[in-house]
Scaffold this motif. Structure first.
Motif, short mmCIF file in Angstrom:
data_model
loop_
_atom_site.label_atom_id
_atom_site.label_comp_id
_atom_site.label_asym_id
_atom_site.label_seq_id
_atom_site.Cartn_x
_atom_site.Cartn_y
_atom_site.Cartn_z
N MET A 272 2.29 48.92 17.84
CA MET A 272 1.20 48.29 17.72
C MET A 272 1.24 46.76 17.85
SD MET A 272 -2.03 49.08 16.26
CE MET A 272 -3.24 48.22 15.39
N ARG A 273 2.25 46.25 17.17
CA ARG A 273 2.81 44.83 17.15
C ARG A 273 2.81 44.23 18.63
NH1 ARG A 273 6.41 42.55 12.28
NH2 ARG A 273 5.12 43.49 10.63
N ARG A 274 3.66 45.06 19.56
CA ARG A 274 3.68 44.91 20.83
C ARG A 274 2.28 44.76 21.66
NH1 ARG A 274 7.11 48.97 23.84
NH2 ARG A 274 5.13 50.09 24.20
N GLU A 275 1.55 45.63 21.43
CA GLU A 275 0.17 45.63 21.93
C GLU A 275 -0.51 44.53 21.84
OE1 GLU A 275 -0.70 47.29 24.69
OE2 GLU A 275 1.07 48.75 24.64
N ILE A 276 -0.57 44.14 20.48
CA ILE A 276 -1.00 42.85 20.07
C ILE A 276 -0.74 41.69 20.51
CG2 ILE A 276 -1.78 41.43 17.92
CD1 ILE A 276 -1.51 44.01 16.36
N VAL B 25 -0.61 39.90 11.00
CA VAL B 25 0.16 38.83 10.44
C VAL B 25 1.45 38.67 11.04
CG1 VAL B 25 1.09 37.62 8.35
CG2 VAL B 25 -1.32 38.44 8.55
N GLY B 26 2.11 39.85 11.30
CA GLY B 26 3.56 39.97 11.81
C GLY B 26 3.54 39.33 13.28
N VAL B 27 2.48 39.49 13.98
CA VAL B 27 2.67 38.87 15.29
C VAL B 27 2.01 37.47 15.47
CG1 VAL B 27 1.33 38.90 17.55
CG2 VAL B 27 1.96 41.06 16.54
N GLU C 299 -9.10 53.05 29.27
CA GLU C 299 -7.59 53.22 28.95
C GLU C 299 -6.86 52.28 29.57
OE1 GLU C 299 -5.93 57.03 26.94
OE2 GLU C 299 -4.63 56.75 28.70
N ARG C 300 -6.21 51.46 28.53
CA ARG C 300 -5.24 50.52 29.20
C ARG C 300 -3.80 50.99 29.16
NH1 ARG C 300 -6.34 44.79 29.19
NH2 ARG C 300 -4.29 44.97 30.50
N ALA C 301 -3.65 51.40 27.90
CA ALA C 301 -2.23 52.28 27.75
C ALA C 301 -2.54 53.17 26.52
CB ALA C 301 -1.29 51.07 27.08
N PHE C 302 -1.43 54.08 26.50
CA PHE C 302 -1.24 55.40 25.54
C PHE C 302 0.11 55.67 25.25
CE2 PHE C 302 -0.96 59.68 24.42
CZ PHE C 302 -1.72 59.81 23.12
N HIS C 303 0.66 55.10 24.47
CA HIS C 303 2.11 55.47 24.22
C HIS C 303 2.41 56.29 23.02
CE1 HIS C 303 2.66 51.34 25.82
NE2 HIS C 303 1.81 51.07 24.79
N ALA C 304 2.76 57.54 23.55
CA ALA C 304 3.25 58.90 22.74
C ALA C 304 4.66 59.35 23.09
CB ALA C 304 1.98 59.82 22.89
N PRO C 305 5.60 58.66 22.54
CA PRO C 305 7.14 59.15 23.16
C PRO C 305 7.31 60.61 22.70
CG PRO C 305 6.84 57.09 21.74
CD PRO C 305 5.60 57.37 22.01
N ASP C 306 8.27 61.11 23.43
CA ASP C 306 8.78 62.43 23.23
C ASP C 306 9.41 62.34 21.64
OD1 ASP C 306 7.56 63.63 25.38
OD2 ASP C 306 9.35 63.50 26.62
N GLY C 307 9.29 63.40 20.87
CA GLY C 307 9.90 63.52 19.67
C GLY C 307 9.35 62.36 18.69
N VAL C 308 8.32 61.93 18.80
CA VAL C 308 7.67 61.09 17.67
C VAL C 308 6.16 61.56 17.84
CG1 VAL C 308 7.08 58.58 17.31
CG2 VAL C 308 9.06 59.09 18.29
N VAL D 198 0.19 55.34 20.08
CA VAL D 198 -0.83 54.14 19.90
C VAL D 198 -1.67 53.93 21.15
CG1 VAL D 198 -0.63 51.61 20.03
CG2 VAL D 198 0.88 53.02 18.53
N GLY D 199 -2.96 53.94 21.06
CA GLY D 199 -3.89 53.71 22.51
C GLY D 199 -4.48 52.46 22.13
N VAL D 200 -4.65 51.96 23.52
CA VAL D 200 -5.29 50.83 24.02
C VAL D 200 -6.27 50.85 24.94
CG1 VAL D 200 -4.90 48.28 24.68
CG2 VAL D 200 -3.04 49.47 23.61
N HIS D 201 -7.61 50.57 24.40
CA HIS D 201 -8.52 50.58 25.40
C HIS D 201 -9.57 49.43 25.33
CE1 HIS D 201 -7.57 54.83 24.63
NE2 HIS D 201 -8.48 55.24 25.62
N ARG D 202 -10.13 49.22 26.72
CA ARG D 202 -10.76 48.00 26.75
C ARG D 202 -12.24 48.57 26.82
NH1 ARG D 202 -13.39 45.95 30.99
NH2 ARG D 202 -13.94 43.67 31.00
#
Length: 185
Positions: free
Chosen positions: A1-5, A31-33, A149-158, A162-166
């Motif tokens: 999430m932070r990486r996408e922000i 806040v973290g970003v 959709e700009r990105a969808f992160h769904a790693p194997d085993g997790v 996280v989705g990113v849509h414009r």
């Protein structure tokens, strides 16, 4: 999430930006970003959070990071009236929302997102993928509501996605009388 922000901020270096975060918790993501960015002053953010302890923690974190443009509102993010004055936003954060409400409420919230978004806004969302995995349907509902959709992160085993849509549609005025969702306990 932070990486996408952070990526979203990097793609808009010269703009003044507005952010609204639903169910913001202690504000860790935004806040973290912003805490580590020299350009944080250009972001005006409203964090909506129902839990008083989380509100206090988010306000403390923002103050300690010197983020004077972050407003933490004690509010129910499931009610559209809570967004008055904070939208339309350039970035809408829906972290921890879609995995804690019913399927009907997810659908209703997605359909209402054009009321929260400025032209060209981005929505970053999270959702668990445990059975039943609602993420394929959620991505389809976002497309139907005018999002690309700009990105969808769904790693194997997790189980976390996280989705990113414009937003490519036309913003709608806020109907502050509506309800988006109610958290399932």
């Amino acid at each position: 999430m932070r990486r996408e922000i952070a990526t979203w901020l990097d793609e808009r270096p010269d703009e003044r930006l507005t952010v609204v975060s639903a169910c913001a918790g202690q504000g860790h993501d935004l806040v973290g970003v912003l805490a580590g960015r020299a350009d944080a002053h250009r972001v005006r953010a409203t964090l909506l959070e129902y839990d008083a302890g989380n509100v206090t923690a988010a306000r403390t974190a923002a103050a300690q990071a010197g983020l004077a443009n972050i407003l933490v509102e004690p509010a129910d993010a499931g009610r559209l009236s809570s967004y008055a004055g904070a939208v339309p936003a350039d970035l809408v954060l829906m972290a921890g929302v879609f995995g804690n409400v019913t399927e009907d409420d997810v659908r209703r919230t997605v359909a209402a997102l054009p009321q929260l978004c400025a032209t060209g806004a981005t929505v970053i969302w999270t959702r668990t993928r445990k059975s039943p995995d609602l993420t394929p349907a959620l991505r389809g509902w976002l497309r139907a509501a005018g999002f690309v959709e700009r990105a969808f992160h769904a790693p194997d085993g997790v189980l976390f996605a996280v989705g990113v849509h414009r937003f490519a549609g036309t913003p709608r005025p806020l109907d502050a009388s509506g309800v988006l969702f109610t958290f399932v306990r």
